[in-house]
Design an enzyme around this catalytic site. Structure first.
Site, PDB file in Angstrom:
ATOM      1  N   GLN A 119       0.834  -1.203   0.000  1.00  0.00           N
ATOM      2  CA  GLN A 119       0.000   0.000   0.000  1.00  0.00           C
ATOM      3  C   GLN A 119       0.866   1.249   0.000  1.00  0.00           C
ATOM      4  O   GLN A 119       1.556   1.532   0.983  1.00  0.00           O
ATOM      5  CB  GLN A 119      -0.897  -0.033   1.238  1.00  0.00           C
ATOM      6  CG  GLN A 119      -1.805   1.153   1.417  1.00  0.00           C
ATOM      7  CD  GLN A 119      -2.726   0.973   2.615  1.00  0.00           C
ATOM      8  OE1 GLN A 119      -3.495   0.023   2.685  1.00  0.00           O
ATOM      9  NE2 GLN A 119      -2.634   1.869   3.577  1.00  0.00           N
ATOM     10  N   SER A 122       1.177   6.592   2.626  1.00  0.00           N
ATOM     11  CA  SER A 122       1.893   7.577   3.442  1.00  0.00           C
ATOM     12  C   SER A 122       3.148   8.093   2.752  1.00  0.00           C
ATOM     13  O   SER A 122       3.801   7.389   1.974  1.00  0.00           O
ATOM     14  CB  SER A 122       2.288   6.964   4.792  1.00  0.00           C
ATOM     15  OG  SER A 122       1.151   6.651   5.557  1.00  0.00           O
ATOM     16  N   SER A 154       4.514  -1.456   4.323  1.00  0.00           N
ATOM     17  CA  SER A 154       4.696  -2.844   4.757  1.00  0.00           C
ATOM     18  C   SER A 154       4.773  -3.776   3.557  1.00  0.00           C
ATOM     19  O   SER A 154       3.984  -3.661   2.612  1.00  0.00           O
ATOM     20  CB  SER A 154       3.527  -3.266   5.658  1.00  0.00           C
ATOM     21  OG  SER A 154       3.470  -2.464   6.816  1.00  0.00           O
ATOM     22  N   GLU A 237      -9.146  -1.395   6.054  1.00  0.00           N
ATOM     23  CA  GLU A 237      -7.904  -1.657   6.780  1.00  0.00           C
ATOM     24  C   GLU A 237      -8.149  -1.668   8.285  1.00  0.00           C
ATOM     25  O   GLU A 237      -7.672  -2.550   9.003  1.00  0.00           O
ATOM     26  CB  GLU A 237      -6.860  -0.603   6.427  1.00  0.00           C
ATOM     27  CG  GLU A 237      -5.535  -0.784   7.152  1.00  0.00           C
ATOM     28  CD  GLU A 237      -4.515   0.286   6.767  1.00  0.00           C
ATOM     29  OE1 GLU A 237      -3.311   0.004   6.896  1.00  0.00           O
ATOM     30  OE2 GLU A 237      -4.929   1.380   6.356  1.00  0.00           O
ATOM     31  N   GLU A 369      -4.149   8.678  17.618  1.00  0.00           N
ATOM     32  CA  GLU A 369      -4.619  10.059  17.745  1.00  0.00           C
ATOM     33  C   GLU A 369      -5.597  10.408  16.619  1.00  0.00           C
ATOM     34  O   GLU A 369      -6.661  11.000  16.849  1.00  0.00           O
ATOM     35  CB  GLU A 369      -3.429  11.023  17.739  1.00  0.00           C
ATOM     36  CG  GLU A 369      -2.529  10.944  18.966  1.00  0.00           C
ATOM     37  CD  GLU A 369      -1.590   9.750  18.951  1.00  0.00           C
ATOM     38  OE1 GLU A 369      -0.988   9.447  19.992  1.00  0.00           O
ATOM     39  OE2 GLU A 369      -1.466   9.102  17.883  1.00  0.00           O
TER      40      GLU A 369
END
Length: 399
Positions: A119, A122, A154, A237, A369
């Site tokens: 994926q 980010s 990952s 996810e 968060e």
């Protein structure tokens, strides 16, 4: 006479059982593992809630566990999802929702482990704020040319394909200028570098994309629809991660089993803590059951964020109890070296590894968060944070 919900579930259960029997009859001794997995896919037992022809039977999502149990009871072996976590839990649900018929053909390869996915979301400047991705995909006629950098990816070192979010239009606000692609990880210009973790290993990576050509047919969804498509991936996810917290088969099972079998571990000071975490894990399990029932009619929404949040917290607290009760044994670590594993196990290895690996649970799949923000705004309906960049063209934002 109107059919009841119970009648529908009974009919769907029968459909699954008939598919398992047919798959069992079609499986022969001389088949390879991949061929056996292919039989399950062709009989609709890969993701039973997916449409017929796409590895499913079109039944309720809540019957996935029944299907898995029926497959195992018939002596049929399903693929280890840990070998293709992104493919099973994130890429496949997104592809089946937005993909063309040609794009959906990759679903069989995902299930048979022929095509491993990673994926590419980010970036160094776009972690918690995914809409801030700067990787560019420029339209060049029959393909897009992609340049940028991704991070915390990952299994990129083992991947054949990737789901990629890139910016196709910087002249509009950041959420509107994104598009979603299927990327060949073996294409020219794709470079993967391992990132060493606290465990000593490198499950995830940074990925550099330099003039990578992505065919037009690899655009998933419409041009500029990337944010919507990506949210389908992210919601799946969180559900996929959060669902990995069963009481017996998960982390609690490991800790409770060690407590039962080793009287020397039974520190009275930890007993109350273990009981509290048992209750927390049971609450998480029951909440996941309820979530599965709500998901039966469609794609997961932001409610899955709660499952992911509790999974991370419970795993980290359990891993600490696990180490404390084992005393000196809890500090043992089998191998601490730079390795590029093809999969990882939260319940395998030794207590020291599990404690360190659990630290990542509150980061991967969205930090705790950010997950709390999602719960407060999208589930509880509380006022959102003040955002000054929502209506500003991405190219005009300070970098």
């Amino acid at each position: 006479m109107t059919a009841t919900k119970t009648d529908t579930v009974t009919d769907e259960t029968t459909l699954i059982d008939e598919a398992v029997a047919a798959a069992r009859a079609a499986t022969t001794e001389g088949m390879t593992e991949a061929q056996k997995y292919g039989v399950l896919y062709d009989h609709g037992l890969a993701w039973v809630d997916f449409p017929v022809g796409a590895g499913g039977l079109g039944v309720s999502r809540s019957l996935r566990d029944h299907a898995a149990e029926a497959v195992a009871a018939a002596g049929l072996e399903a693929p280890a999802r840990g070998c293709n976590t992104i493919g099973f839990g994130m890429a496949a649900p997104t592809i089946v929702t937005y993909g063309t018929e040609d794009q959906k053909k990759v679903l069989r390869d995902i299930y048979t482990l022929r095509t491993i996915f990673c994926q590419l979301f980010s970036e160094p400047g776009a972690g918690s704020d995914l809409a801030a991705v700067a990787t560019r995909a420029v339209d060049e006629g029959d393909h897009f040319r992609v340049n940028g950098q991704k991070v915390w990816t990952s299994s990129a070192h083992n991947a054949d394909m990737a789901i990629l979010v890139a910016r196709t239009d910087p002249s509009v606000p950041k959420h509107k200028g994104l598009s979603y692609f299927l990327l060949d990880m073996h294409a020219d210009g794709v470079e993967t570098r391992g990132l060493r973790q606290i465990t000593g290993e490198a499950e995830f990576n940074e990925v550099f994309l330099t003039d990578v050509k992505v065919p037009k047919e690899n655009l998933l969804g419409e041009l500029g629809q990337g944010w919507q498509v990506a949210n389908t991936t992210l919601n799946n996810e969180r559900v996929s991660i959060g669902a990995g917290a069963p009481r017996e088969g998960g982390f609690m099972g490991v800790v409770a089993d060690a407590w039962r079998k080793n009287p020397e571990y039974r520190d009275p000071a930890l007993h109350a803590e273990l009981l509290r975490l048992w209750v927390e894990t049971e609450v998480a399990r029951m909440t996941n059951e309820r979530l599965a029932q709500r998901l039966a009619a469609g794609q997961p929404g932001p409610e899955g964020a709660g499952a992911k949040l509790s999974f991370a917290r419970n795993n980290q607290e359990l891993s600490l109890v696990d180490m404390k009760m084992r005393g000196a044994d809890g500090l043992r670590y089998d191998v601490y070296e730079f390795r590029r594993p093809s999969e990882y196990s939260m319940t395998g290895r030794q207590a020291g590894y599990r404690y360190l690996r659990a630290k990542g649970n509150s980061i991967e799949g969205g930090t705790s968060e950010i997950i709390r923000n999602i719960i407060s705004e999208r589930v509880l309906g509380l006022p959102g944070e003040h955002r000054v960049d929502k209506d500003v063209a991405f190219k005009d934002l300070p970098k």
